[in-house]
Motif scaffolding. Structure first.
Motif, PDB file in Angstrom:
ATOM      1  N   VAL A  57     -11.845  -0.479  -3.092  1.00  0.00           N
ATOM      2  CA  VAL A  57     -12.439  -1.361  -2.086  1.00  0.00           C
ATOM      3  C   VAL A  57     -13.816  -0.786  -1.770  1.00  0.00           C
ATOM      4  O   VAL A  57     -13.931   0.383  -1.390  1.00  0.00           O
ATOM      5  CB  VAL A  57     -11.573  -1.435  -0.807  1.00  0.00           C
ATOM      6  N   SER A  58     -14.830  -1.606  -1.946  1.00  0.00           N
ATOM      7  CA  SER A  58     -16.189  -1.150  -1.685  1.00  0.00           C
ATOM      8  C   SER A  58     -17.063  -2.363  -1.396  1.00  0.00           C
ATOM      9  O   SER A  58     -16.593  -3.501  -1.421  1.00  0.00           O
ATOM     10  CB  SER A  58     -16.729  -0.376  -2.899  1.00  0.00           C
ATOM     11  N   GLN A  59     -18.337  -2.125  -1.162  1.00  0.00           N
ATOM     12  CA  GLN A  59     -19.262  -3.229  -0.951  1.00  0.00           C
ATOM     13  C   GLN A  59     -19.308  -4.082  -2.214  1.00  0.00           C
ATOM     14  O   GLN A  59     -19.184  -3.570  -3.325  1.00  0.00           O
ATOM     15  CB  GLN A  59     -20.671  -2.716  -0.639  1.00  0.00           C
TER      16      GLN A  59
ATOM     17  N   MET B  14       0.844  -1.179   0.000  1.00  0.00           N
ATOM     18  CA  MET B  14       0.000   0.000   0.000  1.00  0.00           C
ATOM     19  C   MET B  14       0.882   1.231   0.000  1.00  0.00           C
ATOM     20  O   MET B  14       1.798   1.342   0.791  1.00  0.00           O
ATOM     21  CB  MET B  14      -0.897   0.007   1.237  1.00  0.00           C
ATOM     22  N   LYS B  15       0.606   2.131  -0.902  1.00  0.00           N
ATOM     23  CA  LYS B  15       1.350   3.381  -0.957  1.00  0.00           C
ATOM     24  C   LYS B  15       0.524   4.515  -0.361  1.00  0.00           C
ATOM     25  O   LYS B  15       0.965   5.182   0.546  1.00  0.00           O
ATOM     26  CB  LYS B  15       1.749   3.680  -2.380  1.00  0.00           C
ATOM     27  N   VAL B  16      -0.684   4.721  -0.908  1.00  0.00           N
ATOM     28  CA  VAL B  16      -1.568   5.788  -0.441  1.00  0.00           C
ATOM     29  C   VAL B  16      -2.999   5.279  -0.513  1.00  0.00           C
ATOM     30  O   VAL B  16      -3.367   4.585  -1.456  1.00  0.00           O
ATOM     31  CB  VAL B  16      -1.446   7.049  -1.332  1.00  0.00           C
ATOM     32  N   VAL B  17      -3.787   5.663   0.463  1.00  0.00           N
ATOM     33  CA  VAL B  17      -5.215   5.354   0.440  1.00  0.00           C
ATOM     34  C   VAL B  17      -5.959   6.671   0.287  1.00  0.00           C
ATOM     35  O   VAL B  17      -5.810   7.571   1.125  1.00  0.00           O
ATOM     36  CB  VAL B  17      -5.671   4.634   1.729  1.00  0.00           C
ATOM     37  N   LEU B  18      -6.730   6.796  -0.777  1.00  0.00           N
ATOM     38  CA  LEU B  18      -7.596   7.951  -0.969  1.00  0.00           C
ATOM     39  C   LEU B  18      -8.990   7.535  -0.517  1.00  0.00           C
ATOM     40  O   LEU B  18      -9.587   6.630  -1.112  1.00  0.00           O
ATOM     41  CB  LEU B  18      -7.618   8.389  -2.439  1.00  0.00           C
ATOM     42  N   VAL B  19      -9.458   8.142   0.561  1.00  0.00           N
ATOM     43  CA  VAL B  19     -10.813   7.858   1.034  1.00  0.00           C
ATOM     44  C   VAL B  19     -11.710   8.969   0.506  1.00  0.00           C
ATOM     45  O   VAL B  19     -11.435  10.142   0.691  1.00  0.00           O
ATOM     46  CB  VAL B  19     -10.886   7.728   2.582  1.00  0.00           C
ATOM     47  N   THR B  20     -12.737   8.580  -0.195  1.00  0.00           N
ATOM     48  CA  THR B  20     -13.583   9.571  -0.846  1.00  0.00           C
ATOM     49  C   THR B  20     -15.042   9.253  -0.581  1.00  0.00           C
ATOM     50  O   THR B  20     -15.442   8.096  -0.561  1.00  0.00           O
ATOM     51  CB  THR B  20     -13.293   9.628  -2.365  1.00  0.00           C
ATOM     52  N   GLY B  21     -15.792  10.289  -0.343  1.00  0.00           N
ATOM     53  CA  GLY B  21     -17.208  10.098  -0.080  1.00  0.00           C
ATOM     54  C   GLY B  21     -17.883  11.397   0.283  1.00  0.00           C
ATOM     55  O   GLY B  21     -17.291  12.477   0.232  1.00  0.00           O
ATOM     56  N   ASP B  22     -19.103  11.257   0.684  1.00  0.00           N
ATOM     57  CA  ASP B  22     -19.976  12.379   0.997  1.00  0.00           C
ATOM     58  C   ASP B  22     -19.782  12.808   2.448  1.00  0.00           C
ATOM     59  O   ASP B  22     -19.636  11.974   3.334  1.00  0.00           O
ATOM     60  CB  ASP B  22     -21.422  11.924   0.771  1.00  0.00           C
ATOM     61  N   ASN B  23     -19.737  14.093   2.668  1.00  0.00           N
ATOM     62  CA  ASN B  23     -19.806  14.630   4.030  1.00  0.00           C
ATOM     63  C   ASN B  23     -20.631  15.907   4.014  1.00  0.00           C
ATOM     64  O   ASN B  23     -20.306  16.889   4.658  1.00  0.00           O
ATOM     65  CB  ASN B  23     -18.407  14.854   4.633  1.00  0.00           C
ATOM     66  N   SER B  24     -21.732  15.863   3.272  1.00  0.00           N
ATOM     67  CA  SER B  24     -22.557  17.051   3.084  1.00  0.00           C
ATOM     68  C   SER B  24     -23.399  17.418   4.303  1.00  0.00           C
ATOM     69  O   SER B  24     -23.963  18.501   4.350  1.00  0.00           O
ATOM     70  CB  SER B  24     -23.459  16.874   1.860  1.00  0.00           C
ATOM     71  N   ARG B  25     -23.473  16.516   5.267  1.00  0.00           N
ATOM     72  CA  ARG B  25     -24.219  16.796   6.496  1.00  0.00           C
ATOM     73  C   ARG B  25     -23.307  16.523   7.692  1.00  0.00           C
ATOM     74  O   ARG B  25     -22.456  15.638   7.641  1.00  0.00           O
ATOM     75  CB  ARG B  25     -25.451  15.888   6.588  1.00  0.00           C
ATOM     76  N   VAL B  26     -23.493  17.255   8.759  1.00  0.00           N
ATOM     77  CA  VAL B  26     -22.660  17.109   9.951  1.00  0.00           C
ATOM     78  C   VAL B  26     -22.678  15.671  10.458  1.00  0.00           C
ATOM     79  O   VAL B  26     -21.653  15.121  10.846  1.00  0.00           O
ATOM     80  CB  VAL B  26     -23.129  18.080  11.069  1.00  0.00           C
ATOM     81  N   GLU B  27     -23.835  15.030  10.423  1.00  0.00           N
ATOM     82  CA  GLU B  27     -23.970  13.682  10.972  1.00  0.00           C
ATOM     83  C   GLU B  27     -23.597  12.582   9.975  1.00  0.00           C
ATOM     84  O   GLU B  27     -23.722  11.402  10.274  1.00  0.00           O
ATOM     85  CB  GLU B  27     -25.399  13.463  11.490  1.00  0.00           C
ATOM     86  N   TYR B  28     -23.114  12.963   8.793  1.00  0.00           N
ATOM     87  CA  TYR B  28     -22.798  11.977   7.761  1.00  0.00           C
ATOM     88  C   TYR B  28     -21.466  12.337   7.116  1.00  0.00           C
ATOM     89  O   TYR B  28     -21.389  13.225   6.285  1.00  0.00           O
ATOM     90  CB  TYR B  28     -23.913  11.957   6.699  1.00  0.00           C
ATOM     91  N   ASP B  29     -20.410  11.649   7.517  1.00  0.00           N
ATOM     92  CA  ASP B  29     -19.068  11.977   7.044  1.00  0.00           C
ATOM     93  C   ASP B  29     -18.337  10.692   6.659  1.00  0.00           C
ATOM     94  O   ASP B  29     -17.655  10.081   7.472  1.00  0.00           O
ATOM     95  CB  ASP B  29     -18.316  12.732   8.143  1.00  0.00           C
TER      96      ASP B  29
ATOM     97  N   GLY C 135     -10.767   7.496 -16.652  1.00  0.00           N
ATOM     98  CA  GLY C 135      -9.358   7.486 -17.034  1.00  0.00           C
ATOM     99  C   GLY C 135      -8.414   6.857 -16.036  1.00  0.00           C
ATOM    100  O   GLY C 135      -7.199   7.016 -16.134  1.00  0.00           O
ATOM    101  N   ILE C 136      -8.945   6.129 -15.069  1.00  0.00           N
ATOM    102  CA  ILE C 136      -8.117   5.469 -14.060  1.00  0.00           C
ATOM    103  C   ILE C 136      -8.024   3.983 -14.390  1.00  0.00           C
ATOM    104  O   ILE C 136      -9.037   3.339 -14.685  1.00  0.00           O
ATOM    105  CB  ILE C 136      -8.719   5.658 -12.650  1.00  0.00           C
ATOM    106  N   ASP C 137      -6.823   3.444 -14.339  1.00  0.00           N
ATOM    107  CA  ASP C 137      -6.612   2.002 -14.493  1.00  0.00           C
ATOM    108  C   ASP C 137      -7.051   1.382 -13.158  1.00  0.00           C
ATOM    109  O   ASP C 137      -6.289   1.371 -12.196  1.00  0.00           O
ATOM    110  CB  ASP C 137      -5.136   1.728 -14.783  1.00  0.00           C
ATOM    111  N   ALA C 138      -8.286   0.925 -13.094  1.00  0.00           N
ATOM    112  CA  ALA C 138      -8.891   0.521 -11.829  1.00  0.00           C
ATOM    113  C   ALA C 138      -9.183  -0.970 -11.764  1.00  0.00           C
ATOM    114  O   ALA C 138      -9.603  -1.586 -12.745  1.00  0.00           O
ATOM    115  CB  ALA C 138     -10.190   1.296 -11.601  1.00  0.00           C
ATOM    116  N   TYR C 139      -8.933  -1.515 -10.592  1.00  0.00           N
ATOM    117  CA  TYR C 139      -9.275  -2.895 -10.241  1.00  0.00           C
ATOM    118  C   TYR C 139      -9.984  -2.815  -8.911  1.00  0.00           C
ATOM    119  O   TYR C 139      -9.908  -1.812  -8.221  1.00  0.00           O
ATOM    120  CB  TYR C 139      -8.017  -3.758 -10.155  1.00  0.00           C
ATOM    121  N   GLY C 140     -10.675  -3.876  -8.513  1.00  0.00           N
ATOM    122  CA  GLY C 140     -11.437  -3.755  -7.294  1.00  0.00           C
ATOM    123  C   GLY C 140     -11.537  -5.002  -6.456  1.00  0.00           C
ATOM    124  O   GLY C 140     -11.354  -6.116  -6.945  1.00  0.00           O
ATOM    125  N   VAL C 141     -11.835  -4.764  -5.196  1.00  0.00           N
ATOM    126  CA  VAL C 141     -12.089  -5.809  -4.221  1.00  0.00           C
ATOM    127  C   VAL C 141     -13.451  -5.510  -3.612  1.00  0.00           C
ATOM    128  O   VAL C 141     -13.648  -4.447  -3.009  1.00  0.00           O
ATOM    129  CB  VAL C 141     -11.007  -5.825  -3.112  1.00  0.00           C
TER     130      VAL C 141
END
Length: 139
Positions: free
Chosen positions: A63-65, A1-16, A80-86
């Protein structure tokens, strides 16, 4: 593992989503300085486009559901990303069934995103976090 980019919604205080992922990862031994957060991944297309255009990601293991991973890979490849998944197996509870049902409708939106390639809800300026973490890893 080099870097983990965690990406998602945090549009509400209770949801980050990004901070929840960061908390989980650091609790399981991933060094905090190897994690970069994207707080404007309001949907999967936005996350993929921002990973490429804002964070400079060219190659990624997603990595996702389990029910979501194929769509995420397709969208990232289209961006445009060379992507693979788990795909992570989950207990078949109410959340799992909701996600699986939602995925049917999300697949239609994904097709439209791939065809029309809309800009994300928030594109923003280029972020150096991934490049900096990679440079620190090389040094």
């Amino acid at each position: 593992m080099k870097v983990v980019l965690v990406t998602g919604d945090n549009s509400r205080v209770e949801y980050d989503e990004p901070d929840a992922m960061r908390t989980y990862l650091t609790a399981h031994g991933v060094p905090d300085d190897r994690i970069v957060s994207d707080y404007a991944g309001f949907d999967t297309w936005d996350s993929c486009v921002r990973a490429k255009r804002i964070f400079g990601v060219d190659r990624a293991v997603l990595v996702s559901q389990g029910f979501h991973i194929r769509r995420a890979i397709a969208l990232c490849r289209s961006a445009g990303i060379d992507a693979y998944g788990v795909g992570v197996d989950a207990v078949h509870d109410a959340t799992w069934y909701y996600g699986g049902t939602r995925e049917v409708f999300a697949a239609g939106k994904a097709l439209l995103d791939i065809v029309f390639e809309p800009d994300p809800h928030f594109l923003g300026p280029r972020e150096p976090g991934v490049a900096e973490a990679l440079a620190a890893d090389a040094g």
